[in-house]
Design an enzyme around this catalytic site. Structure first.
Site, PDB file in Angstrom:
ATOM      1  N   TYR A   1      -2.482  -0.603  10.169  1.00  0.00           N
ATOM      2  CA  TYR A   1      -2.436  -1.114   8.801  1.00  0.00           C
ATOM      3  C   TYR A   1      -1.176  -0.645   8.083  1.00  0.00           C
ATOM      4  O   TYR A   1      -0.468  -1.440   7.442  1.00  0.00           O
ATOM      5  CB  TYR A   1      -3.690  -0.663   8.048  1.00  0.00           C
ATOM      6  CG  TYR A   1      -3.669  -0.929   6.571  1.00  0.00           C
ATOM      7  CD1 TYR A   1      -3.848  -2.204   6.063  1.00  0.00           C
ATOM      8  CD2 TYR A   1      -3.463   0.117   5.660  1.00  0.00           C
ATOM      9  CE1 TYR A   1      -3.822  -2.450   4.699  1.00  0.00           C
ATOM     10  CE2 TYR A   1      -3.437  -0.114   4.297  1.00  0.00           C
ATOM     11  CZ  TYR A   1      -3.617  -1.401   3.816  1.00  0.00           C
ATOM     12  OH  TYR A   1      -3.593  -1.639   2.470  1.00  0.00           O
TER      13      TYR A   1
ATOM     14  N   SER B   1       0.850  -1.184   0.000  1.00  0.00           N
ATOM     15  CA  SER B   1       0.000   0.000   0.000  1.00  0.00           C
ATOM     16  C   SER B   1       0.886   1.233   0.000  1.00  0.00           C
ATOM     17  O   SER B   1       1.975   1.230   0.598  1.00  0.00           O
ATOM     18  CB  SER B   1      -0.901   0.024   1.236  1.00  0.00           C
ATOM     19  OG  SER B   1      -1.552   1.276   1.371  1.00  0.00           O
TER      20      SER B   1
END
Length: 267
Positions: free
Chosen positions: A156, A143
């Site tokens: 995350y 990501s």
């Protein structure tokens, strides 16, 4: 462009929807045999043709990666490609969270279990059959948040940053043995994470006093300062993954390819 997938065997995790479904469809269309890993199938996955095997496992189970790899070898005779796409909110978790104080210890644990440890286990299981075939390609879906720390979804982002580090280490160790390991780092992608009921669009809409369509079409691209003012399409990520998985990228390992609508601004 021929990506030379004919005769190759791939595993794709999180294959029932979003990026994983697009990757599965793309690899099948290019002639690969694909083991699609997800907790349950979907109508879109079930209607795909070609050499497709669905393995229904829960990646929160430490035994699941080994079971999926064993099925791939049993069904198709080996393994050449592993796409670790499953990630994001663990099962039953809704994101975003807006503060470091929001996730408790258990939230951190399950976030790393899903986004890092499951990948580690899959790679560990995949390397022996890849080496038996003379090499292979591993693509880990990371990501842009791994390289842009922020209070939102801090657990995350930390898990994905760790994934990037592991990917680099793997690329160093296994490139001489013929296994390439790379990451693709999407920005915000128009997947169920955003669009499903109770997902990110609804959560942000509640915070902003807006409606979900405004979040998806305008507010989210503005909030994330996207150069291309829209969310990324899953197929756009899948195309990048397919290229990295292909022998066409034979000299590429340890790379991180951003497909993020201009989310990352750093040089």
């Amino acid at each position: 462009m021929d990506l030379h997938f004919s005769g190759r065997v791939a595993i794709v995790t999180g294959a029932s929807k979003g990026i994983g479904l697009a990757v599965t469809r793309t690899l099948l269309g290019e002639g690969a045999s694909v083991v699609a890993v997800s907790r349950k199938t979907s109508p879109e996955l079930a209607e795909l043709g070609g050499d497709l095997l669905h393995v229904p496992v829960d990646l929160m189970d430490p035994e699941a990666p080994g079971q999926a790899v064993a099925r791939a070898v049993e069904e198709f005779g080996g393994l050449d490609i592993l796409v670790n796409n499953a990630g994001g909110p663990p099962p039953g978790v809704a994101l975003p969270r807006f503060s470091f104080m929001a996730p408790a210890d258990e939230d951190w644990r399950v976030m790393f279990e899903f986004n890092l440890f499951a990948v580690v286990r899959f790679v560990r299981a995949a390397i022996p059959p890849m080496l038996a075939r003379g090499g292979g390609s591993i693509v880990n879906v990371s990501s842009g948040s791994a390289r842009l720390p922020a209070p939102m979804n801090v657990d995350y982002s930390a898990a994905k940053a760790a994934l990037n580090n592991v990917t680099k280490a793997l690329s160093e160790e296994y490139a001489p043995q013929g296994i390439r390991v790379n990451t693709v780092s999407p920005g915000p992608v128009r997947t169920a994470w955003w669009t499903e009921e109770g997902g990110a669009a609804d959560i942000i809409a509640g915070q902003a006093g807006a409606d979900r369509d405004s979040v998806l079409d305008r507010l989210a691209p503005e909030m994330m300062n996207l150069s291309i003012p829209r969310l990324v399409d899953p197929q756009e990520v899948a195309d990048a993954i397919a290229l990295l998985a292909s022998p066409r990228s034979a000299a590429t390992t340890g790379a991180d390819l951003a497909v993020d609508a201009g989310f990352l601004k750093q040089v």
